[in-house]
Design a protein around this motif. Structure first.
Motif, PDB file in Angstrom:
ATOM      1  N   ALA A 253     -45.498  75.095 -25.668  1.00 34.28           N
ATOM      2  CA  ALA A 253     -46.142  73.973 -26.342  1.00 34.28           C
ATOM      3  C   ALA A 253     -45.504  73.690 -27.698  1.00 34.28           C
ATOM      4  O   ALA A 253     -45.217  72.535 -28.040  1.00 34.28           O
ATOM      5  CB  ALA A 253     -47.630  74.249 -26.497  1.00 34.28           C
ATOM      6  N   ILE A 254     -45.242  74.731 -28.473  1.00 32.32           N
ATOM      7  CA  ILE A 254     -44.681  74.540 -29.820  1.00 32.32           C
ATOM      8  C   ILE A 254     -43.242  74.050 -29.748  1.00 32.32           C
ATOM      9  O   ILE A 254     -42.848  73.092 -30.436  1.00 32.32           O
ATOM     10  CB  ILE A 254     -44.780  75.846 -30.637  1.00 32.32           C
ATOM     11  N   LEU A 255     -42.426  74.701 -28.900  1.00 34.83           N
ATOM     12  CA  LEU A 255     -41.021  74.287 -28.798  1.00 34.83           C
ATOM     13  C   LEU A 255     -40.890  72.848 -28.308  1.00 34.83           C
ATOM     14  O   LEU A 255     -40.077  72.066 -28.827  1.00 34.83           O
ATOM     15  CB  LEU A 255     -40.268  75.229 -27.855  1.00 34.83           C
ATOM     16  N   MET A 256     -41.681  72.473 -27.319  1.00 42.17           N
ATOM     17  CA  MET A 256     -41.607  71.113 -26.788  1.00 42.17           C
ATOM     18  C   MET A 256     -42.125  70.086 -27.796  1.00 42.17           C
ATOM     19  O   MET A 256     -41.623  68.970 -27.866  1.00 42.17           O
ATOM     20  CB  MET A 256     -42.399  71.008 -25.477  1.00 42.17           C
ATOM     21  N   THR A 257     -43.122  70.465 -28.583  1.00 44.32           N
ATOM     22  CA  THR A 257     -43.634  69.551 -29.603  1.00 44.32           C
ATOM     23  C   THR A 257     -42.579  69.278 -30.663  1.00 44.32           C
ATOM     24  O   THR A 257     -42.376  68.131 -31.091  1.00 44.32           O
ATOM     25  CB  THR A 257     -44.912  70.128 -30.250  1.00 44.32           C
ATOM     26  N   VAL A 258     -41.883  70.326 -31.087  1.00 42.56           N
ATOM     27  CA  VAL A 258     -40.821  70.141 -32.088  1.00 42.56           C
ATOM     28  C   VAL A 258     -39.695  69.281 -31.514  1.00 42.56           C
ATOM     29  O   VAL A 258     -39.234  68.316 -32.139  1.00 42.56           O
ATOM     30  CB  VAL A 258     -40.276  71.516 -32.550  1.00 42.56           C
ATOM     31  N   PHE A 259     -39.260  69.600 -30.287  1.00 38.05           N
ATOM     32  CA  PHE A 259     -38.110  68.913 -29.690  1.00 38.05           C
ATOM     33  C   PHE A 259     -38.445  67.474 -29.307  1.00 38.05           C
ATOM     34  O   PHE A 259     -37.813  66.524 -29.768  1.00 38.05           O
ATOM     35  CB  PHE A 259     -37.658  69.698 -28.457  1.00 38.05           C
ATOM     36  N   PHE A 260     -39.466  67.308 -28.458  1.00 38.50           N
ATOM     37  CA  PHE A 260     -39.798  65.967 -27.989  1.00 38.50           C
ATOM     38  C   PHE A 260     -40.522  65.142 -29.047  1.00 38.50           C
ATOM     39  O   PHE A 260     -40.397  63.916 -29.077  1.00 38.50           O
ATOM     40  CB  PHE A 260     -40.638  66.042 -26.706  1.00 38.50           C
ATOM     41  N   GLY A 261     -41.279  65.835 -29.895  1.00 34.87           N
ATOM     42  CA  GLY A 261     -41.947  65.103 -30.971  1.00 34.87           C
ATOM     43  C   GLY A 261     -40.954  64.371 -31.852  1.00 34.87           C
ATOM     44  O   GLY A 261     -41.172  63.209 -32.235  1.00 34.87           O
ATOM     45  N   ALA A 262     -39.825  65.043 -32.166  1.00 35.37           N
ATOM     46  CA  ALA A 262     -38.798  64.407 -32.994  1.00 35.37           C
ATOM     47  C   ALA A 262     -38.206  63.183 -32.295  1.00 35.37           C
ATOM     48  O   ALA A 262     -38.004  62.127 -32.920  1.00 35.37           O
ATOM     49  CB  ALA A 262     -37.700  65.423 -33.315  1.00 35.37           C
ATOM     50  N   ILE A 263     -37.950  63.294 -30.992  1.00 37.26           N
ATOM     51  CA  ILE A 263     -37.373  62.162 -30.256  1.00 37.26           C
ATOM     52  C   ILE A 263     -38.365  61.001 -30.178  1.00 37.26           C
ATOM     53  O   ILE A 263     -38.002  59.831 -30.379  1.00 37.26           O
ATOM     54  CB  ILE A 263     -36.949  62.601 -28.841  1.00 37.26           C
ATOM     55  N   LEU A 264     -39.640  61.299 -29.901  1.00 41.07           N
ATOM     56  CA  LEU A 264     -40.651  60.245 -29.819  1.00 41.07           C
ATOM     57  C   LEU A 264     -40.862  59.560 -31.164  1.00 41.07           C
ATOM     58  O   LEU A 264     -41.095  58.347 -31.229  1.00 41.07           O
ATOM     59  CB  LEU A 264     -41.967  60.824 -29.299  1.00 41.07           C
ATOM     60  N   LEU A 265     -40.749  60.311 -32.255  1.00 43.65           N
ATOM     61  CA  LEU A 265     -40.846  59.707 -33.598  1.00 43.65           C
ATOM     62  C   LEU A 265     -39.693  58.736 -33.831  1.00 43.65           C
ATOM     63  O   LEU A 265     -39.880  57.662 -34.401  1.00 43.65           O
ATOM     64  CB  LEU A 265     -40.841  60.800 -34.671  1.00 43.65           C
ATOM     65  N   VAL A 266     -38.491  59.113 -33.370  1.00 47.54           N
ATOM     66  CA  VAL A 266     -37.326  58.227 -33.506  1.00 47.54           C
ATOM     67  C   VAL A 266     -37.518  56.956 -32.678  1.00 47.54           C
ATOM     68  O   VAL A 266     -37.211  55.847 -33.133  1.00 47.54           O
ATOM     69  CB  VAL A 266     -36.032  58.963 -33.083  1.00 47.54           C
ATOM     70  N   LEU A 267     -38.053  57.100 -31.474  1.00 46.30           N
ATOM     71  CA  LEU A 267     -38.285  55.924 -30.635  1.00 46.30           C
ATOM     72  C   LEU A 267     -39.327  54.993 -31.260  1.00 46.30           C
ATOM     73  O   LEU A 267     -39.204  53.765 -31.165  1.00 46.30           O
ATOM     74  CB  LEU A 267     -38.744  56.355 -29.237  1.00 46.30           C
ATOM     75  N   GLY A 268     -40.334  55.570 -31.881  1.00 47.85           N
ATOM     76  CA  GLY A 268     -41.297  54.779 -32.641  1.00 47.85           C
ATOM     77  C   GLY A 268     -42.468  54.246 -31.829  1.00 47.85           C
ATOM     78  O   GLY A 268     -42.374  54.009 -30.629  1.00 47.85           O
ATOM     79  N   ARG A 269     -43.592  54.045 -32.564  1.00 48.98           N
ATOM     80  CA  ARG A 269     -44.809  53.553 -31.936  1.00 48.98           C
ATOM     81  C   ARG A 269     -44.609  52.185 -31.293  1.00 48.98           C
ATOM     82  O   ARG A 269     -45.087  51.926 -30.180  1.00 48.98           O
ATOM     83  CB  ARG A 269     -45.920  53.455 -32.986  1.00 48.98           C
ATOM     84  N   ASP A 270     -43.900  51.277 -31.996  1.00 49.06           N
ATOM     85  CA  ASP A 270     -43.762  49.904 -31.502  1.00 49.06           C
ATOM     86  C   ASP A 270     -43.073  49.875 -30.145  1.00 49.06           C
ATOM     87  O   ASP A 270     -43.515  49.179 -29.223  1.00 49.06           O
ATOM     88  CB  ASP A 270     -42.979  49.046 -32.508  1.00 49.06           C
ATOM     89  N   TYR A 271     -41.959  50.616 -30.021  1.00 50.56           N
ATOM     90  CA  TYR A 271     -41.235  50.619 -28.750  1.00 50.56           C
ATOM     91  C   TYR A 271     -42.103  51.211 -27.642  1.00 50.56           C
ATOM     92  O   TYR A 271     -42.188  50.651 -26.541  1.00 50.56           O
ATOM     93  CB  TYR A 271     -39.930  51.426 -28.847  1.00 50.56           C
ATOM     94  N   LEU A 272     -42.743  52.334 -27.901  1.00 57.75           N
ATOM     95  CA  LEU A 272     -43.527  53.013 -26.875  1.00 57.75           C
ATOM     96  C   LEU A 272     -44.705  52.153 -26.406  1.00 57.75           C
ATOM     97  O   LEU A 272     -45.073  52.169 -25.231  1.00 57.75           O
ATOM     98  CB  LEU A 272     -44.039  54.357 -27.399  1.00 57.75           C
ATOM     99  N   THR A 273     -45.266  51.354 -27.329  1.00 58.05           N
ATOM    100  CA  THR A 273     -46.366  50.455 -26.965  1.00 58.05           C
ATOM    101  C   THR A 273     -45.849  49.284 -26.133  1.00 58.05           C
ATOM    102  O   THR A 273     -46.416  48.933 -25.094  1.00 58.05           O
ATOM    103  CB  THR A 273     -47.081  49.934 -28.223  1.00 58.05           C
ATOM    104  N   GLU A 274     -44.726  48.673 -26.594  1.00 57.63           N
ATOM    105  CA  GLU A 274     -44.146  47.541 -25.864  1.00 57.63           C
ATOM    106  C   GLU A 274     -43.703  47.938 -24.455  1.00 57.63           C
ATOM    107  O   GLU A 274     -43.833  47.167 -23.508  1.00 57.63           O
ATOM    108  CB  GLU A 274     -42.941  46.983 -26.633  1.00 57.63           C
ATOM    109  N   ALA A 275     -43.195  49.160 -24.322  1.00 50.36           N
ATOM    110  CA  ALA A 275     -42.701  49.623 -23.016  1.00 50.36           C
ATOM    111  C   ALA A 275     -43.836  50.063 -22.096  1.00 50.36           C
ATOM    112  O   ALA A 275     -43.609  50.357 -20.925  1.00 50.36           O
ATOM    113  CB  ALA A 275     -41.725  50.776 -23.218  1.00 50.36           C
ATOM    114  N   GLY A 276     -45.047  50.112 -22.624  1.00 47.86           N
ATOM    115  CA  GLY A 276     -46.198  50.459 -21.796  1.00 47.86           C
ATOM    116  C   GLY A 276     -46.495  51.935 -21.691  1.00 47.86           C
ATOM    117  O   GLY A 276     -47.365  52.345 -20.917  1.00 47.86           O
ATOM    118  N   PHE A 277     -45.793  52.752 -22.474  1.00 51.35           N
ATOM    119  CA  PHE A 277     -46.055  54.190 -22.437  1.00 51.35           C
ATOM    120  C   PHE A 277     -47.311  54.539 -23.244  1.00 51.35           C
ATOM    121  O   PHE A 277     -48.039  55.454 -22.888  1.00 51.35           O
ATOM    122  CB  PHE A 277     -44.852  54.969 -22.955  1.00 51.35           C
TER     123      PHE A 277
END
Length: 496
Positions: A253-277
């Motif tokens: 849980a911790i390793l995946m949060t650090v790794f994927f959390g950083a990528i999701l932050l780069v992608l940003g809320r706006d993109y993730l909302t527009e893409a339907g995720f």
């Protein structure tokens, strides 16, 4: 003949390509051959099918959980690239086979049938061939048959005029690869599982065998030099606050949060909302936490599935081995290995392999490669996590970090070279897993430039590998699969 083809098509579609039902059929036949009571046969078959379905739910969840990252990296940065992933690779063959070679995809299923028969025959005559493993993962076989069809047809275009010769040649190479590659994983798997009675039938079988051997050599070198051998992950007790990483679920849980959390932050809320995720108004923080912690959930589900069906499969397979395929073991999905060894090897191998892949992708971009690659979750996770599980068992933490990283580099560079050369990159995907980024490109080069002499070299080399394995340990070679405890006693006596 038409009736037989329809029967085969029905079997291939509903059983062979559906691993849960294929495993269930094997367990059913095995228990019947062992003359178990009908209620034991029924109960064991149900447990095997349900167990594999649980494993598939865990595996599928891991893949779907990665989708926002995979799609986001492609869309957000306008990358027009090939995805290395078995399903993208199969789609590429489906889309391009008729256009490029004028061949229907239905021939791939014929190749699968003939290659599977060859695998059975090679194991049936194990006293001559020295091959002991039956490849049982039908969905993997379909993906591999698709890619092998394209690569061999590209390398030996002269076969295209004779469909029978084409399919026979392809089936010999593919059937040998299944039998020889999975056979190479028997020893490291028996050592990992303490004689559980299965081996691997997946996309990185020769890679697992190679990296297990390298990890063992790394351990031996450290011992000879008087260095402290790298500890296995399960033997490491972290002090203080780091002790939370001793727990697999927390570590993942911790390793995946650090790794994927950083990528999701780069992608940003706006993109993730527009893409339907993400939903409108949904908390960005809790979306990230949910996605990342789901990896721990799906891994736990996967491991439960393994525990549910492995015992039934290995016990029932004795019926098949005793009656039809003496001394043989089933070759199963690589995820089955995650129930053995250190659970923490799984996220560590994934992260090390992902780092290798991302560095290689960056190098392709900097070098302005004509073929760009996007990492698919299946190769980056299932190849490298599996390699780490085996590497940790033989060489400890150091091997579990270094070898998956090297694997990640190989996956990207090898896939870019072969897919660009044979033309699959133009259709958006390539299988991309270790054996198909390293071993099969070597086969293709030999066959392309040496023609039928290259084909002969590939076949002779594959036939020679189990003979060399047997000669290295004549007493223990078949004992290893027939009686693991007796094999361990033999090894102990030789070590004295």
């Amino acid at each position: 003949m038409d009736i037989l083809m329809r029967a085969w098509s029905y079997f291939a579609t509903n059983i062979l390509q559906q691993p849960a039902w294929m495993i269930g059929l094997i367990v059913l036949i095995g228990y019947i051959l062992l003359k178990k009571p009908w209620y034991d046969v029924l109960g064991g078959t149900i447990k095997a099918v349900v167990g594999y379905m649980i494993l598939a739910a865990g595996s599928g969840g891991l893949v779907s959980n990665f989708r926002p990252v995979l799609v986001g990296l492609k869309d957000r940065f306008n990358l027009d690239a090939m995805v290395i992933d078995p399903y993208f690779g199969q789609n590429a063959v489906t889309a391009g086979l008729e256009e490029v070679f004028g061949k229907p995809f239905s021939q791939v299923m014929m190749l699968l049938l003939i290659a599977f028969i060859i695998n059975i025959l090679l194991v049936r005559f194990s006293k001559v061939t020295k091959l002991r493993s039956l490849f049982t993962t039908g969905h993997i076989q379909v993906q591999q048959a698709s890619t092998a069809y394209w690569l061999i047809l590209f390398a030996l275009p002269g076969l295209a005029t004779n469909n029978t010769a084409l399919l026979v040649v392809m089936a010999i190479v593919l059937g040998l690869y299944w039998a020889v590659g999975s056979n190479l994983t028997i020893k490291p798997t028996q050592e990992l599982t303490d004689g559980a009675g299965f081996c691997l039938g997946h996309q990185q079988i020769m890679g697992v065998a190679l990296f297990s051997w390298i990890a063992g050599k790394m351990h031996e070198r450290d011992v000879k030099k008087g260095k402290e051998a790298s500890k296995k992950l399960e033997d490491i007790e972290l002090p203080g606050f780091m002790s939370i990483f001793n727990e697999n679920m927390v570590c993942t849980a911790i390793l995946m949060t650090v790794f994927f959390g950083a990528i999701l932050l780069v992608l940003g809320r706006d993109y993730l909302t527009e893409a339907g995720f993400m939903k409108e108004g949904q908390s960005f923080l809790f979306y990230i936490l949910t996605v990342c912690l789901n990896f721990a959930v799906y891994l736990a589900i996967l491991q439960l599935g393994v525990r549910t069906f492995v015992t039934e499969l290995t016990n029932s397979f004795q019926g098949i081995a005793n009656k039809w395929l003496p001394g043989s073991v089933p070759a199963v999905d690589c995820a089955v290995s995650y129930g053995f060894g250190s659970p923490n090897a799984v996220p560590i191998g994934f992260l090390a392999g992902a780092l290798g892949q991302f560095i290689a992708i960056g190098a392709l971009i900097l070098l302005k490669s004509p073929v760009l690659v996007i990492a698919g979750f299946v190769p980056v996770f299932f190849d490298n996590a599996t390699i780490a599980v085996y590497a940790n068992n033989k060489g400890g933490l150091k091997a579990a970090l270094i070898l998956p990283f090297i694997s990640g580099l190989c996956q990207v560079f090898g896939s870019a070279l072969i897919a660009g050369w044979v033309g699959m990159a133009a259709y958006g995907g390539y299988l991309g897993m270790w054996d198909w980024a390293v071993v099969w490109p070597v086969f293709t080069v030999l066959m392309k430039y040496l023609s039928y002499a290259g084909l002969a070299i590939v076949i002779v080399a594959l036939l020679a590998i189990p003979q060399l394995q047997y000669r290295a340990d004549k007493e223990g070679y078949f004992l290893m699969t027939e009686d693991w405890e007796a094999y361990k006693e033999l090894k102990a006596k030789k070590a004295e």
